[in-house]
Design a protein around this motif. Structure first.
Motif, mmCIF file in Angstrom:
data_model
loop_
_atom_site.group_PDB
_atom_site.id
_atom_site.type_symbol
_atom_site.label_atom_id
_atom_site.label_comp_id
_atom_site.label_asym_id
_atom_site.label_seq_id
_atom_site.Cartn_x
_atom_site.Cartn_y
_atom_site.Cartn_z
ATOM 1 N N ILE A 1 0.870 -1.180 0.000
ATOM 2 C CA ILE A 1 0.000 0.000 0.000
ATOM 3 C C ILE A 1 0.900 1.221 0.000
ATOM 4 N N ALA A 2 0.740 2.078 -1.005
ATOM 5 C CA ALA A 2 1.613 3.260 -1.094
ATOM 6 C C ALA A 2 1.215 4.277 -0.036
ATOM 7 N N LEU A 3 2.219 4.733 0.717
ATOM 8 C CA LEU A 3 1.999 5.780 1.731
ATOM 9 C C LEU A 3 2.394 7.127 1.126
ATOM 10 N N LYS B 1 2.905 8.299 -2.725
ATOM 11 C CA LYS B 1 2.531 7.666 -3.991
ATOM 12 C C LYS B 1 3.559 7.834 -5.106
ATOM 13 N N TYR B 2 3.531 6.854 -5.993
ATOM 14 C CA TYR B 2 4.264 6.922 -7.284
ATOM 15 C C TYR B 2 3.251 7.380 -8.305
ATOM 16 N N TRP B 3 3.450 8.559 -8.871
ATOM 17 C CA TRP B 3 2.509 9.032 -9.900
ATOM 18 C C TRP B 3 3.279 9.890 -10.897
ATOM 19 N N GLY B 4 3.640 9.312 -12.032
ATOM 20 C CA GLY B 4 4.382 10.046 -13.061
ATOM 21 C C GLY B 4 5.683 9.347 -13.391
ATOM 22 N N GLY C 1 7.740 -5.190 -14.906
ATOM 23 C CA GLY C 1 6.388 -5.738 -15.073
ATOM 24 C C GLY C 1 5.336 -4.704 -14.702
ATOM 25 N N SER C 2 5.497 -4.100 -13.534
ATOM 26 C CA SER C 2 4.571 -3.066 -13.055
ATOM 27 C C SER C 2 5.380 -2.216 -12.082
ATOM 28 N N GLY C 3 5.346 -0.903 -12.228
ATOM 29 C CA GLY C 3 6.209 -0.032 -11.416
ATOM 30 C C GLY C 3 6.161 -0.382 -9.935
ATOM 31 N N SER C 4 4.954 -0.375 -9.367
ATOM 32 C CA SER C 4 4.842 -0.549 -7.920
ATOM 33 C C SER C 4 5.213 -1.966 -7.463
ATOM 34 N N ALA C 5 5.391 -2.911 -8.401
ATOM 35 C CA ALA C 5 5.800 -4.277 -8.031
ATOM 36 C C ALA C 5 7.188 -4.287 -7.393
ATOM 37 N N CYS C 6 7.999 -3.279 -7.713
ATOM 38 C CA CYS C 6 9.355 -3.266 -7.144
ATOM 39 C C CYS C 6 9.310 -3.109 -5.625
ATOM 40 N N ARG C 7 8.159 -2.636 -5.087
ATOM 41 C CA ARG C 7 8.036 -2.460 -3.632
ATOM 42 C C ARG C 7 7.434 -3.685 -2.955
ATOM 43 N N SER C 8 7.170 -4.759 -3.733
ATOM 44 C CA SER C 8 6.568 -5.969 -3.139
ATOM 45 C C SER C 8 7.555 -7.127 -3.050
ATOM 46 N N GLY D 1 -6.623 3.222 -16.913
ATOM 47 C CA GLY D 1 -5.594 2.492 -16.170
ATOM 48 C C GLY D 1 -4.524 3.449 -15.652
ATOM 49 N N SER D 2 -3.711 2.966 -14.677
ATOM 50 C CA SER D 2 -2.763 3.880 -14.028
ATOM 51 C C SER D 2 -1.697 4.412 -15.001
ATOM 52 N N SER D 3 -1.238 3.577 -15.943
ATOM 53 C CA SER D 3 -0.173 4.059 -16.847
ATOM 54 C C SER D 3 -0.658 5.207 -17.716
ATOM 55 N N ALA E 1 -3.223 7.104 -17.118
ATOM 56 C CA ALA E 1 -3.583 8.238 -16.258
ATOM 57 C C ALA E 1 -2.335 9.020 -15.844
ATOM 58 N N MET E 2 -1.248 8.300 -15.563
ATOM 59 C CA MET E 2 -0.004 8.993 -15.192
ATOM 60 C C MET E 2 0.487 9.847 -16.348
ATOM 61 N N ARG E 3 0.450 9.258 -17.539
ATOM 62 C CA ARG E 3 0.936 9.978 -18.715
ATOM 63 C C ARG E 3 0.116 11.269 -18.929
ATOM 64 N N MET F 1 -5.903 6.805 -0.765
ATOM 65 C CA MET F 1 -6.627 6.254 -1.922
ATOM 66 C C MET F 1 -5.658 6.096 -3.089
ATOM 67 N N ASP F 2 -5.867 5.051 -3.883
ATOM 68 C CA ASP F 2 -5.005 4.860 -5.053
ATOM 69 C C ASP F 2 -5.792 5.108 -6.332
ATOM 70 N N ALA F 3 -5.434 4.418 -7.418
ATOM 71 C CA ALA F 3 -6.104 4.692 -8.691
ATOM 72 C C ALA F 3 -7.430 3.956 -8.749
HETATM 73 O O1 PMV Z 1 2.449 0.353 -10.547
HETATM 74 P P1 PMV Z 1 1.187 0.871 -11.133
HETATM 75 O O2 PMV Z 1 1.317 1.207 -12.584
HETATM 76 O O3 PMV Z 1 0.021 -0.034 -10.840
HETATM 77 O O4 PMV Z 1 0.850 2.291 -10.419
HETATM 78 C C1 PMV Z 1 0.542 2.415 -9.067
HETATM 79 C C2 PMV Z 1 -0.056 3.743 -8.798
HETATM 80 C C3 PMV Z 1 -0.632 3.972 -7.409
HETATM 81 O O5 PMV Z 1 -1.127 2.772 -6.858
HETATM 82 C C4 PMV Z 1 -1.783 4.972 -7.501
HETATM 83 C C5 PMV Z 1 0.388 4.584 -6.459
HETATM 84 C C6 PMV Z 1 1.462 3.673 -5.929
HETATM 85 O O6 PMV Z 1 2.519 4.198 -5.575
HETATM 86 O O7 PMV Z 1 1.243 2.455 -5.800
#
Ligand code: PMV
Length: 330
Positions: free
Chosen positions: A31-33, A35-38, A153-160, A206-208, A210-212, A297-299
């Motif tokens: 859970i992002a505290l 956030k990664y956005w952009g 694979g997915s940006g936020s996956a690097c934090r899992s 989707g988040s990608s 939306a970020m763009r 809240m996230d996306a």
């Molecule tokens: O990793 P993605 O592309 O699913 O983007 C995650 C975006 C947020 O969940 C909104 C924020 C975050 O840091 O996880």
């Protein structure tokens, strides 16, 4: 060779073969505290800012074996159609790591995320897949390398990749080898978490994408990037002293700033539903009445709550449908 494949080749060994018949791994949802956005580099999922997260006691278990004719993917016990978006996303990622072009995988993946909890499973999914691949091929990658590979694979996956608090450093290298998450040791046994599933309406963007759109069109985006630096500093300070009010204020303000930044995009990006706003007002009111309770809240439209364990009863009274979920610090 595309940039993602080049990046993957910088991480995995030059030549490898399966070292076992099958390999299984688990990775938690984060859970992002902050956030990664952009993104600064879209295909490599390289972020413009750092981000910070905590893992919860729910996630994905994935098993990797070799297949004969074609890639197969089974999700929660159901074989996926090769034209489904998740199958395509997964097999496109597998293209980055096939030991030879004709090599085919059989992937079995199971989410133990509470059904319909409205939590994205792509982060735990890609992290579990990378951990399973690392065992399957005996790559012996470091946690930094595993984090970089999961990011592809997915940006936020690097934090899992690891459980606990995780700080994803944006990095500056063009190849992304310095853009990975690191575990931040911190003790906070009193910290508690719950999810409010408010709407199961399908996301419109989707988040990608939306970020763009946010980076390209929101006049608030430059401000967002500078807020992240301040918020990170405050969050780290709150963890040092277990200062819950500073923690809560920081994560809630960070989430609201991210949403405000996307609301100002064109066309606007508004993930909230009326239920989201009602929940936020209930939280503001509870706080005004003395209950230390904060939201992120996230996306999507759902709200995630942080509070301290000694207030669980009051929080459950306020939100009868809350799905309490343990945090994992280790
Ligand atoms: O990793 P993605 O592309 O699913 O983007 C995650 C975006 C947020 O969940 C909104 C924020 C975050 O840091 O996880």
């Amino acid at each position: 060779m595309d940039s993602r494949r080049t990046a993957a080749r910088l991480i995995v060994p030059l030549s490898y073969q399966p070292s076992v018949a099958s390999a299984t791994a688990y990775a938690p949802v984060n859970i992002a505290l902050i956030k990664y956005w952009g993104k600064r580099t879209i295909p490599l999922h390289l972020p413009l800012t750092d981000s910070f997260s905590i893992t919860i006691d729910a996630g994905t278990t994935t098993t990797v074996t070799q297949s004969t004719l074609s890639d197969t993917v089974s999700l929660n016990g159901t074989p996926l159609d090769p034209s489904s978006p998740f199958y395509l996303r997964l097999t496109t990622f597998l293209d980055l790591v096939r030991p030879h072009p004709a090599f085919r995988f059989a992937i079995t993946t199971q989410n133990d995320i509470p059904t319909a909890a409205g939590l994205a499973s792509s982060a735990s999914g890609f992290a579990a897949l990378v951990l399973a691949l690392n065992r399957f091929f005996s790559w012996n990658l470091s946690t930094q390398q595993l984090s970089c590979l999961a990011r592809l694979g997915s940006g936020s996956a690097c934090r899992s990749i690891q459980a606990g608090f995780s700080h994803w450093k944006r990095g500056t290298r063009a190849d992304g080898l310095d853009s990975y998450a690191e575990k931040v040791p911190a003790e906070w046994p009193e910290l508690a978490f719950g999810i409010l599933l408010l709407s199961s309406k399908q996301k419109t963007i989707g988040s990608s994408d939306a970020m763009r759109r946010t980076v390209d069109t929101s006049p608030l985006f430059p401000l967002w990037a500078s807020c992240v630096e301040r918020d990170l500093e405050q969050l780290l300070k709150s963890l040092e002293g277990n200062d819950f009010d500073l923690f809560g204020r920081t994560i809630e303000q960070n989430a609201l700033t991210m949403h405000a930044t996307m609301h100002a995009s064109w066309p606007p990006i508004v993930y909230w539903q009326p239920e989201t706003l009602s929940a936020l007002h209930a939280i503001f009111k509870a706080r005004a009445d003395g209950l230390p309770l904060y939201a992120t809240m996230d996306a999507g439209p759902n709200v995630k709550l942080f509070f301290q364990k000694n207030h669980t009863e009051e929080v459950v009274k306020l939100f009868l449908d809350i799905q309490l979920t343990k945090l994992t610090l280790h």
